[in-house]
Scaffold this motif. Structure first.
Motif, short mmCIF file in Angstrom:
data_model
loop_
_atom_site.label_atom_id
_atom_site.label_comp_id
_atom_site.label_asym_id
_atom_site.label_seq_id
_atom_site.Cartn_x
_atom_site.Cartn_y
_atom_site.Cartn_z
N PRO A 43 0.82 -1.23 0.00
CA PRO A 43 0.00 0.00 0.00
C PRO A 43 0.85 1.28 0.00
CG PRO A 43 -0.71 -1.50 1.74
CD PRO A 43 0.51 -2.09 1.15
N GLU A 44 2.01 1.23 0.66
CA GLU A 44 2.89 2.41 0.67
C GLU A 44 3.46 2.67 -0.73
OE1 GLU A 44 3.21 4.45 3.45
OE2 GLU A 44 4.20 5.75 2.00
N LEU A 45 3.77 1.61 -1.46
CA LEU A 45 4.26 1.77 -2.84
C LEU A 45 3.19 2.43 -3.71
CD1 LEU A 45 6.09 -1.66 -3.40
CD2 LEU A 45 7.16 0.60 -3.26
N LYS A 46 1.96 2.02 -3.51
CA LYS A 46 0.83 2.60 -4.26
C LYS A 46 0.70 4.09 -3.94
CE LYS A 46 -3.64 2.44 -5.97
NZ LYS A 46 -3.78 3.89 -6.10
N LYS A 47 0.75 4.41 -2.65
CA LYS A 47 0.61 5.78 -2.18
C LYS A 47 1.72 6.67 -2.76
CE LYS A 47 -1.44 7.04 2.26
NZ LYS A 47 -1.43 6.66 3.69
N LEU A 48 2.95 6.17 -2.68
CA LEU A 48 4.11 6.94 -3.17
C LEU A 48 4.04 7.14 -4.68
CD1 LEU A 48 6.94 5.29 -1.01
CD2 LEU A 48 6.26 7.70 -0.94
N THR A 49 3.49 6.16 -5.37
CA THR A 49 3.31 6.29 -6.82
C THR A 49 2.28 7.39 -7.11
OG1 THR A 49 3.77 3.94 -7.05
CG2 THR A 49 2.82 5.04 -8.96
N ASP A 50 1.15 7.35 -6.39
CA ASP A 50 0.10 8.36 -6.57
C ASP A 50 0.61 9.77 -6.26
OD1 ASP A 50 -1.58 6.31 -7.24
OD2 ASP A 50 -2.60 6.23 -5.28
N GLU A 51 1.52 9.86 -5.28
CA GLU A 51 2.08 11.16 -4.88
C GLU A 51 3.17 11.65 -5.83
OE1 GLU A 51 1.47 10.88 0.01
OE2 GLU A 51 3.15 9.88 -0.96
N GLY A 52 3.61 10.77 -6.73
CA GLY A 52 4.64 11.16 -7.70
C GLY A 52 6.07 11.08 -7.17
N PHE A 53 6.25 10.42 -6.02
CA PHE A 53 7.60 10.29 -5.46
C PHE A 53 8.36 9.09 -6.03
CE2 PHE A 53 5.69 12.53 -1.58
CZ PHE A 53 6.07 13.78 -2.06
N GLU A 74 12.51 12.65 -9.35
CA GLU A 74 13.21 13.84 -8.85
C GLU A 74 12.49 14.39 -7.60
OE1 GLU A 74 16.21 15.13 -9.47
OE2 GLU A 74 16.41 13.35 -10.75
N ALA A 75 11.15 14.41 -7.66
CA ALA A 75 10.37 14.88 -6.51
C ALA A 75 10.62 13.98 -5.30
CB ALA A 75 8.88 14.91 -6.85
N GLY A 76 10.75 12.67 -5.55
CA GLY A 76 11.03 11.71 -4.49
C GLY A 76 12.39 11.95 -3.86
N LYS A 77 13.38 12.26 -4.71
CA LYS A 77 14.73 12.54 -4.20
C LYS A 77 14.71 13.78 -3.31
CE LYS A 77 17.40 10.66 -8.09
NZ LYS A 77 18.50 9.81 -7.60
N ARG A 78 13.94 14.80 -3.71
CA ARG A 78 13.84 16.02 -2.89
C ARG A 78 13.15 15.72 -1.56
NH1 ARG A 78 12.68 18.44 -7.86
NH2 ARG A 78 10.44 18.31 -7.50
N GLU A 79 12.10 14.90 -1.62
CA GLU A 79 11.36 14.52 -0.41
C GLU A 79 12.27 13.76 0.57
OE1 GLU A 79 8.35 15.53 0.12
OE2 GLU A 79 7.59 14.21 1.72
N LEU A 80 13.03 12.83 0.03
CA LEU A 80 13.97 12.02 0.85
C LEU A 80 15.01 12.94 1.48
CD1 LEU A 80 15.21 9.27 1.77
CD2 LEU A 80 16.49 9.27 -0.39
N HIS A 81 15.57 13.83 0.68
CA HIS A 81 16.62 14.72 1.17
C HIS A 81 16.09 15.64 2.27
CE1 HIS A 81 19.56 18.09 0.96
NE2 HIS A 81 20.37 17.06 1.03
N GLY A 82 14.84 16.11 2.09
CA GLY A 82 14.21 16.97 3.10
C GLY A 82 14.11 16.27 4.44
N TRP A 83 13.71 15.00 4.38
CA TRP A 83 13.59 14.20 5.62
C TRP A 83 14.96 13.92 6.24
CZ3 TRP A 83 15.20 8.96 6.14
CH2 TRP A 83 14.86 8.38 7.37
N LEU A 84 15.93 13.52 5.39
CA LEU A 84 17.27 13.17 5.89
C LEU A 84 17.92 14.32 6.65
CD1 LEU A 84 18.77 11.21 2.84
CD2 LEU A 84 18.39 10.29 5.14
N THR A 85 17.74 15.54 6.14
CA THR A 85 18.47 16.69 6.69
C THR A 85 17.67 17.45 7.75
OG1 THR A 85 17.69 18.01 4.81
CG2 THR A 85 19.88 17.00 4.62
N GLU A 86 16.48 16.95 8.05
CA GLU A 86 15.61 17.61 9.03
C GLU A 86 16.08 17.28 10.46
OE1 GLU A 86 10.78 17.20 9.78
OE2 GLU A 86 11.88 15.55 8.91
N PHE A 87 16.19 18.28 11.33
CA PHE A 87 16.56 18.06 12.74
C PHE A 87 15.32 17.64 13.51
CE2 PHE A 87 20.27 21.37 12.75
CZ PHE A 87 20.90 20.64 11.76
#
Ligand code: FER
Length: 185
Positions: A43-53, A74-87
């Motif tokens: 279900p998470e794969l489906k959700k992430l696909t729908d979100e364009g990540f 590319e949107a997924g890479k930005r999303e991942l990077h945002g989470w990784l670098t978040e304090f």
């Protein structure tokens, strides 16, 4: 927060994977400290696909079998990077049932408590040996020293942390056993 979402994005950031590959990766390595059920991953794969990540390409295997090969966008890479670098603040202490028993130790007989602690010590020591072997295996695989740019650096960090935690737990259990041994109150 959907942390599984980031686990999937992190895996796909290193290359495309099928849903099956992903569940295998969860079983083998990641799942040792971040478990996920098959039933959560799809279900998470489906959700992430729908979100364009993430996106997928249908690959034909043999004459009839089809599989979806997922990759990060590319949107997924930005999303991942945002989470990784978040304090983040320090999370609440992970629940440990053994700590609850330790807290209520006065409701046990001394010998019962000693047996309980000795059993936990034995099991924690076994876990520490397992982690130590994993770490040795990783070091052999990596060859030279594991530095920031090594593909094994993250695995190395998580394993060394787990080993320190288990060794620390063992030395605390040993101290508690000594305290129970030495005082005859
Ligand atoms: C692994 C084996 C065990 C691993 C992690 C663990 C990251 C355990 C971690 C923990 O107990 O915190 O290969 O790889």
């Amino acid at each position: 927060m959907r942390v599984l979402k980031y686990a999937i994005l992190g895996l796909l950031d290193h290359g495309s994977l099928s849903g099956y590959d992903m569940t295998s990766r969860f079983k083998a390595e990641l799942g040792q400290f971040w478990s996920a059920k098959h039933s959560q991953i799809y279900p998470e794969l489906k959700k992430l696909t729908d979100e364009g990540f993430i996106e997928y390409e249908t690959v034909i295997q043999g004459s009839k079998l089809e599989k979806k090969m997922y990759s990060i966008t590319e949107a997924g890479k930005r999303e991942l990077h945002g989470w990784l670098t978040e304090f983040k603040p320090v999370p609440d202490t992970v629940k440990d049932e053994f700590m609850l028993k330790a807290y209520f130790i006065s409701s046990m007989e001394r010998d019962e408590a000693k047996r309980l602690f000795a059993d936990q010590l034995q099991k924690r020591e076994e876990k520490a040996v397992f982690l130590k072997n994993k770490l040795e295996e990783l070091k052999r695989e990596a060859g030279e020293s594991i530095t920031f740019r090594s593909p094994h650096f993250g695995h190395y960090l998580v394993l060394t942390r787990a080993l320190e935690r288990e060794n620390g737990y063992c030395s605390w259990l040993e101290k508690a056993l000594l305290l129970m041994e030495n005082d005859r109150s």
